[in-house]
Design a protein around this motif. Structure first.
Motif, PDB file in Angstrom:
ATOM      1  N   LEU A  16       0.844  -1.196   0.000  1.00 23.41           N
ATOM      2  CA  LEU A  16       0.000   0.000   0.000  1.00 23.41           C
ATOM      3  C   LEU A  16       0.873   1.238   0.000  1.00 23.41           C
ATOM      4  O   LEU A  16       1.881   1.305   0.711  1.00 23.41           O
ATOM      5  CB  LEU A  16      -0.917   0.023   1.220  1.00 23.41           C
ATOM      6  CG  LEU A  16      -2.211  -0.780   1.146  1.00 23.41           C
ATOM      7  CD1 LEU A  16      -2.998  -0.628   2.443  1.00 23.41           C
ATOM      8  CD2 LEU A  16      -3.064  -0.360  -0.037  1.00 23.41           C
ATOM      9  N   GLN A  17       0.467   2.223  -0.789  1.00 21.63           N
ATOM     10  CA  GLN A  17       1.207   3.466  -0.889  1.00 21.63           C
ATOM     11  C   GLN A  17       0.199   4.616  -0.956  1.00 21.63           C
ATOM     12  O   GLN A  17      -0.761   4.554  -1.728  1.00 21.63           O
ATOM     13  CB  GLN A  17       2.066   3.432  -2.152  1.00 21.63           C
ATOM     14  CG  GLN A  17       3.137   4.489  -2.214  1.00 21.63           C
ATOM     15  CD  GLN A  17       4.015   4.291  -3.446  1.00 21.63           C
ATOM     16  OE1 GLN A  17       3.858   4.986  -4.447  1.00 21.63           O
ATOM     17  NE2 GLN A  17       4.913   3.316  -3.386  1.00 21.63           N
ATOM     18  N   PRO A  18       0.390   5.670  -0.156  1.00 20.32           N
ATOM     19  CA  PRO A  18      -0.531   6.815  -0.219  1.00 20.32           C
ATOM     20  C   PRO A  18      -0.460   7.492  -1.585  1.00 20.32           C
ATOM     21  O   PRO A  18       0.628   7.680  -2.129  1.00 20.32           O
ATOM     22  CB  PRO A  18      -0.043   7.745   0.886  1.00 20.32           C
ATOM     23  CG  PRO A  18       0.845   6.912   1.748  1.00 20.32           C
ATOM     24  CD  PRO A  18       1.432   5.852   0.870  1.00 20.32           C
ATOM     25  N   LEU A  19      -1.600   7.852  -2.111  1.00 20.63           N
ATOM     26  CA  LEU A  19      -1.636   8.558  -3.388  1.00 20.63           C
ATOM     27  C   LEU A  19      -1.224  10.006  -3.153  1.00 20.63           C
ATOM     28  O   LEU A  19      -1.812  10.698  -2.321  1.00 20.63           O
ATOM     29  CB  LEU A  19      -3.046   8.483  -3.979  1.00 20.63           C
ATOM     30  CG  LEU A  19      -3.214   8.879  -5.436  1.00 20.63           C
ATOM     31  CD1 LEU A  19      -2.369   7.996  -6.340  1.00 20.63           C
ATOM     32  CD2 LEU A  19      -4.684   8.786  -5.837  1.00 20.63           C
ATOM     33  N   SER A  20      -0.205  10.446  -3.873  1.00 23.70           N
ATOM     34  CA  SER A  20       0.387  11.764  -3.635  1.00 23.70           C
ATOM     35  C   SER A  20       0.438  12.579  -4.917  1.00 23.70           C
ATOM     36  O   SER A  20       0.871  12.079  -5.963  1.00 23.70           O
ATOM     37  CB  SER A  20       1.806  11.596  -3.073  1.00 23.70           C
ATOM     38  OG  SER A  20       2.538  12.792  -3.144  1.00 23.70           O
ATOM     39  N   ASP A 114      -1.906   6.840  15.554  1.00 21.44           N
ATOM     40  CA  ASP A 114      -2.474   7.768  16.538  1.00 21.44           C
ATOM     41  C   ASP A 114      -3.483   8.726  15.915  1.00 21.44           C
ATOM     42  O   ASP A 114      -3.925   9.684  16.558  1.00 21.44           O
ATOM     43  CB  ASP A 114      -1.359   8.569  17.224  1.00 21.44           C
ATOM     44  CG  ASP A 114      -0.530   9.366  16.220  1.00 21.44           C
ATOM     45  OD1 ASP A 114      -0.604   9.070  15.007  1.00 21.44           O
ATOM     46  OD2 ASP A 114       0.195  10.285  16.649  1.00 21.44           O
ATOM     47  N   SER A 115      -3.861   8.483  14.654  1.00 21.13           N
ATOM     48  CA  SER A 115      -4.798   9.373  13.963  1.00 21.13           C
ATOM     49  C   SER A 115      -5.952   8.565  13.374  1.00 21.13           C
ATOM     50  O   SER A 115      -5.771   7.435  12.935  1.00 21.13           O
ATOM     51  CB  SER A 115      -4.073  10.125  12.845  1.00 21.13           C
ATOM     52  OG  SER A 115      -4.992  10.859  12.054  1.00 21.13           O
ATOM     53  N   ASP A 116      -7.144   9.155  13.389  1.00 19.11           N
ATOM     54  CA  ASP A 116      -8.318   8.519  12.785  1.00 19.11           C
ATOM     55  C   ASP A 116      -8.487   8.918  11.325  1.00 19.11           C
ATOM     56  O   ASP A 116      -9.399   8.443  10.649  1.00 19.11           O
ATOM     57  CB  ASP A 116      -9.587   8.902  13.560  1.00 19.11           C
ATOM     58  CG  ASP A 116      -9.622   8.249  14.937  1.00 19.11           C
ATOM     59  OD1 ASP A 116      -9.019   7.168  15.093  1.00 19.11           O
ATOM     60  OD2 ASP A 116     -10.248   8.824  15.853  1.00 19.11           O
ATOM     61  N   GLU A 117      -7.624   9.784  10.836  1.00 19.14           N
ATOM     62  CA  GLU A 117      -7.729  10.260   9.456  1.00 19.14           C
ATOM     63  C   GLU A 117      -7.364   9.147   8.473  1.00 19.14           C
ATOM     64  O   GLU A 117      -6.369   8.450   8.644  1.00 19.14           O
ATOM     65  CB  GLU A 117      -6.812  11.457   9.242  1.00 19.14           C
ATOM     66  CG  GLU A 117      -6.913  12.063   7.850  1.00 19.14           C
ATOM     67  CD  GLU A 117      -6.002  13.262   7.679  1.00 19.14           C
ATOM     68  OE1 GLU A 117      -5.934  13.786   6.546  1.00 19.14           O
ATOM     69  OE2 GLU A 117      -5.363  13.665   8.664  1.00 19.14           O
ATOM     70  N   LEU A 118      -8.203   9.001   7.462  1.00 21.35           N
ATOM     71  CA  LEU A 118      -7.973   7.992   6.435  1.00 21.35           C
ATOM     72  C   LEU A 118      -7.456   8.662   5.165  1.00 21.35           C
ATOM     73  O   LEU A 118      -7.953   9.712   4.763  1.00 21.35           O
ATOM     74  CB  LEU A 118      -9.260   7.232   6.127  1.00 21.35           C
ATOM     75  CG  LEU A 118      -9.865   6.415   7.273  1.00 21.35           C
ATOM     76  CD1 LEU A 118     -11.197   5.810   6.847  1.00 21.35           C
ATOM     77  CD2 LEU A 118      -8.909   5.317   7.715  1.00 21.35           C
ATOM     78  N   SER A 119      -6.467   8.045   4.547  1.00 20.89           N
ATOM     79  CA  SER A 119      -5.894   8.567   3.307  1.00 20.89           C
ATOM     80  C   SER A 119      -6.122   7.570   2.177  1.00 20.89           C
ATOM     81  O   SER A 119      -6.105   6.358   2.397  1.00 20.89           O
ATOM     82  CB  SER A 119      -4.386   8.820   3.479  1.00 20.89           C
ATOM     83  OG  SER A 119      -4.148   9.799   4.471  1.00 20.89           O
ATOM     84  N   LEU A 120      -6.305   8.101   0.979  1.00 22.54           N
ATOM     85  CA  LEU A 120      -6.498   7.236  -0.178  1.00 22.54           C
ATOM     86  C   LEU A 120      -5.155   6.645  -0.586  1.00 22.54           C
ATOM     87  O   LEU A 120      -4.202   7.369  -0.881  1.00 22.54           O
ATOM     88  CB  LEU A 120      -7.104   8.026  -1.337  1.00 22.54           C
ATOM     89  CG  LEU A 120      -7.415   7.221  -2.608  1.00 22.54           C
ATOM     90  CD1 LEU A 120      -8.437   6.130  -2.313  1.00 22.54           C
ATOM     91  CD2 LEU A 120      -7.939   8.143  -3.720  1.00 22.54           C
ATOM     92  N   CYS A 121      -5.090   5.305  -0.582  1.00 22.91           N
ATOM     93  CA  CYS A 121      -3.871   4.592  -0.945  1.00 22.91           C
ATOM     94  C   CYS A 121      -4.160   3.677  -2.139  1.00 22.91           C
ATOM     95  O   CYS A 121      -5.315   3.475  -2.519  1.00 22.91           O
ATOM     96  CB  CYS A 121      -3.361   3.764   0.233  1.00 22.91           C
ATOM     97  SG  CYS A 121      -2.996   4.727   1.727  1.00 22.91           S
ATOM     98  N   PHE A 122      -3.093   3.121  -2.697  1.00 16.77           N
ATOM     99  CA  PHE A 122      -3.260   2.160  -3.787  1.00 16.77           C
ATOM    100  C   PHE A 122      -2.152   1.116  -3.691  1.00 16.77           C
ATOM    101  O   PHE A 122      -1.125   1.318  -3.020  1.00 16.77           O
ATOM    102  CB  PHE A 122      -3.254   2.847  -5.155  1.00 16.77           C
ATOM    103  CG  PHE A 122      -1.903   3.351  -5.597  1.00 16.77           C
ATOM    104  CD1 PHE A 122      -1.157   2.658  -6.549  1.00 16.77           C
ATOM    105  CD2 PHE A 122      -1.370   4.515  -5.059  1.00 16.77           C
ATOM    106  CE1 PHE A 122       0.078   3.118  -6.955  1.00 16.77           C
ATOM    107  CE2 PHE A 122      -0.119   4.979  -5.457  1.00 16.77           C
ATOM    108  CZ  PHE A 122       0.603   4.276  -6.405  1.00 16.77           C
ATOM    109  N   ASP A 123      -2.373  -0.009  -4.339  1.00 12.12           N
ATOM    110  CA  ASP A 123      -1.376  -1.075  -4.379  1.00 12.12           C
ATOM    111  C   ASP A 123      -0.427  -0.787  -5.543  1.00 12.12           C
ATOM    112  O   ASP A 123      -0.827  -0.892  -6.707  1.00 12.12           O
ATOM    113  CB  ASP A 123      -2.073  -2.422  -4.565  1.00 12.12           C
ATOM    114  CG  ASP A 123      -1.102  -3.596  -4.530  1.00 12.12           C
ATOM    115  OD1 ASP A 123       0.116  -3.372  -4.599  1.00 12.12           O
ATOM    116  OD2 ASP A 123      -1.585  -4.750  -4.449  1.00 12.12           O
TER     117      ASP A 123
END
Length: 260
Positions: A16-20, A114-123
């Protein structure tokens, strides 16, 4: 390069990698008509919103363990998929593809515990996202494209559906409606029946014995139609068995637990 936590990757995901917008500014999405990751997958998680559609095509069962989840069965034995061929091509035009499959290779994930924030990731191991010459852009002038916004919206809706599914499962457990499942199928001319276990199902006897207040609750909160969608779908076990038989995908009479 930043990565999402890798402790326990979900089914299908290799990484998994955050979309940047910085790292993936020139990345595009290209369409694919095959899903090789499905070729040997016999069970896939589904959400409660999907029960009415899924029950038309596949049996809906529940995984075993402390935290059971609803599963749609595409085959009755591990490693066997009767709806997708060896190369991942869909072989059934009239078929509902569960949202869990359509979500891949994207996923909302927490980048920090420690954060509830969700980030869009992709494989990043997928061959549908990359710096291609052709395809739909993920970013335009450093901003998410409409395509990316739609992907994000779909994943947000999937997370919300997942939360509602979790609540449904919690209430099933509180009502003690789940039991170990077993299906026996005796094909014509076979010396022994095929006995399939390794999953959970709702006990109709326990359902019929619910107190009035319990029954009223599952009617009011919308659980009852979902319960019956599951129960009706179990008749498709024999349909899937028939598909395996016609496709020459019949192993020894057994079922390895359909794990999520």
């Amino acid at each position: 390069m930043a990565s999402a936590p890798q402790q326990s990757l979900p089914l299908f995901y290799n990484d998994l990698q955050p979309l940047s917008s910085q790292q993936h500014a020139d990345f595009k999405i290209r369409s694919a008509d095959k899903a090789p990751f499905l070729a040997k997958q016999h069970a896939v998680p589904v959400t409660v919103e999907e029960f009415p559609l899924v029950q038309r095509f596949m049996p809906i069962v529940f995984s075993q363990g402390e935290e059971p989840v609803p599963l749609a069965l595409m085959g009755l034995n591990e490693g066997i998929n009767t709806f997708f061929d060896e190369d991942g091509s869909l072989n059934e035009p009239n078929f509902y593809v569960p949202a869990y499959i359509r979500r891949y290779p994207y996923l909302l994930a927490r980048l920090r515990p420690d954060s509830d924030e969700l980030s869009l990731c992709f494989d990043p191991t997928t061959d549908t996202v990359g710096a291609f010459e052709e395809g739909e852009a993920l970013f335009v002038n450093g901003e998410p494209s409409e395509t990316t916004k739609n992907i994000l919206q779909f994943n947000e809706q999937f997370e919300q559906a997942g939360a509602r599914t979790g609540q449904f499962m919690k209430e099933l457990k509180e009502l003690d409606l789940l039991i170990d499942g077993e299906v026996t199928i005796q094909p014509d001319g076979a010396a022994q029946p095929f006995v399939y276990r390794g999953f959970m199902m709702i006990d109709e006897n326990k359902l019929n014995e619910l107190r009035g207040d319990q029954l009223r609750k599952i009617v009011q909160n919308g659980m009852l139609p979902l319960i019956y969608a599951h129960l009706f779908s179990l008749g498709l076990m024999r349909d899937i068995f028939g598909r395996q038989l016609r496709q020459g995908k019949m192993p020894e009479p057994q079922l390895v637990q359909p794990t999520a």
